[in-house]
Design a protein around this motif. Structure first.
Motif, short mmCIF file in Angstrom:
data_model
loop_
_atom_site.label_atom_id
_atom_site.label_comp_id
_atom_site.label_asym_id
_atom_site.label_seq_id
_atom_site.Cartn_x
_atom_site.Cartn_y
_atom_site.Cartn_z
N GLU A 91 1.11 -1.48 0.23
CA GLU A 91 -0.15 0.33 0.05
C GLU A 91 1.22 1.13 -0.14
OE1 GLU A 91 -3.45 1.96 2.27
OE2 GLU A 91 -3.28 -0.06 2.46
N LYS A 92 0.71 1.84 -1.26
CA LYS A 92 1.49 2.71 -1.10
C LYS A 92 0.93 3.83 -1.04
CE LYS A 92 3.91 1.32 -5.02
NZ LYS A 92 3.93 1.70 -6.65
N LEU A 93 1.37 5.04 0.05
CA LEU A 93 0.93 6.00 0.62
C LEU A 93 1.01 7.28 0.32
CD1 LEU A 93 1.24 5.16 4.00
CD2 LEU A 93 -0.43 5.14 3.22
N LEU A 94 0.81 7.72 -0.77
CA LEU A 94 0.93 8.85 -1.67
C LEU A 94 0.56 10.74 -1.25
CD1 LEU A 94 -1.42 8.09 -4.21
CD2 LEU A 94 0.26 7.34 -4.11
N SER A 95 0.62 10.43 0.24
CA SER A 95 0.39 12.20 1.04
C SER A 95 0.24 12.19 2.37
CB SER A 95 -0.01 13.16 0.13
OG SER A 95 -1.25 12.91 0.50
N PHE A 96 0.58 12.79 3.36
CA PHE A 96 -0.26 12.65 4.77
C PHE A 96 -0.94 14.00 4.77
CE2 PHE A 96 3.17 9.17 5.35
CZ PHE A 96 2.74 8.65 5.69
N ASN A 97 -1.49 14.11 5.49
CA ASN A 97 -2.27 15.17 6.22
C ASN A 97 -3.18 15.62 7.19
OD1 ASN A 97 -4.21 17.59 6.54
ND2 ASN A 97 -5.35 17.73 4.56
N ILE A 98 -2.69 15.20 8.16
CA ILE A 98 -2.76 15.39 9.80
C ILE A 98 -2.82 16.69 10.80
CG2 ILE A 98 -1.38 14.93 11.74
CD1 ILE A 98 0.56 12.94 10.27
N GLN A 99 -4.36 16.15 10.97
CA GLN A 99 -4.67 17.32 12.03
C GLN A 99 -4.37 16.95 13.48
OE1 GLN A 99 -7.60 18.45 10.54
NE2 GLN A 99 -7.23 19.10 8.63
N VAL A 100 -3.89 17.64 14.35
CA VAL A 100 -4.38 17.32 15.86
C VAL A 100 -4.20 18.16 17.00
CG1 VAL A 100 -2.26 16.90 17.44
CG2 VAL A 100 -1.67 16.00 15.41
N PRO A 110 -3.55 9.87 0.74
CA PRO A 110 -4.34 8.75 -0.43
C PRO A 110 -3.56 7.82 -0.31
CG PRO A 110 -4.62 11.52 -0.20
CD PRO A 110 -3.56 10.89 0.91
N TYR A 111 -3.98 6.74 -1.14
CA TYR A 111 -3.51 5.24 -1.57
C TYR A 111 -3.14 4.91 -3.19
CZ TYR A 111 -6.69 2.71 -0.60
OH TYR A 111 -8.09 1.15 -0.77
N GLU A 112 -2.67 3.83 -3.14
CA GLU A 112 -2.10 2.84 -4.28
C GLU A 112 -1.89 1.20 -3.44
OE1 GLU A 112 -0.13 5.61 -8.14
OE2 GLU A 112 0.61 4.02 -7.14
N PHE A 113 -2.99 0.66 -4.39
CA PHE A 113 -2.52 -0.51 -3.23
C PHE A 113 -2.12 -1.80 -3.98
CE2 PHE A 113 -3.77 -4.90 -2.11
CZ PHE A 113 -2.52 -4.31 -0.71
#
Length: 152
Positions: A91-100, A110-113
């Protein structure tokens, strides 16, 4: 007045640094989750979740209707362990949007499998996490799955 303004600016910068540190820790938790996932390390995967969390997937069936599939974390772990060792998956993660916010975090990834070197599907993971004893744990995971509209 200048001292008050400096104190406010200093306090805000500390808060921003703390959120940045937490966001990095959340990203590390998710990165470690997928490393354990790819290695079929169910022991490590179990430690990354808080209990037997529920997993959900949203997809579209052949009739074009939205379908929500639910599974328990223990069942997910059993299915990961049962994948034959000669099969490959990523599972290739394409980016991260993290909120805390305090001890709660959300990560949108978002990902590609890929399975046995072939593209299978894409989508987005939405992780909910809790911070306990300075450690981030996954409490909920929902993803989407589709074959069209993917970046690949």
């Amino acid at each position: 007045m200048k001292k008050l303004i400096l104190l406010i600016v200093f306090s805000l910068s500390l808060s921003i640094q703390a959120q940045d540190t937490d966001a990095k820790a959340v990203k590390t938790t998710i990165t470690d989750f997928f490393e354990a996932f790819h290695n079929q390390d169910t022991t490590a995967l179990r430690t990354m979740a808080k209990g037997d969390i529920k997993l959900q997937s949203i997809s579209v069936n052949k009739e074009g209707k939205s379908v929500l599939t639910e599974s328990e974390y223990n069942q997910f772990l059993k299915s990961i362990a049962s994948i034959p060792k000669d099969n490959t998956f990523e599972e290739k993660l394409l980016s991260f949007n993290i909120q805390v916010d305090g001890n709660m975090a959300n990560a949108w990834t978002p990902y590609e499998f890929w399975y046995n070197g072939n593209f299978s599907h894409c989508g987005v993971n939405s992780f909910q996490l809790i911070k306990e004893d300075d450690e981030w744990k996954i409490i909920y995971l929902v993803d989407t799955r589709r074959r069209e509209g993917c970046q690949k």
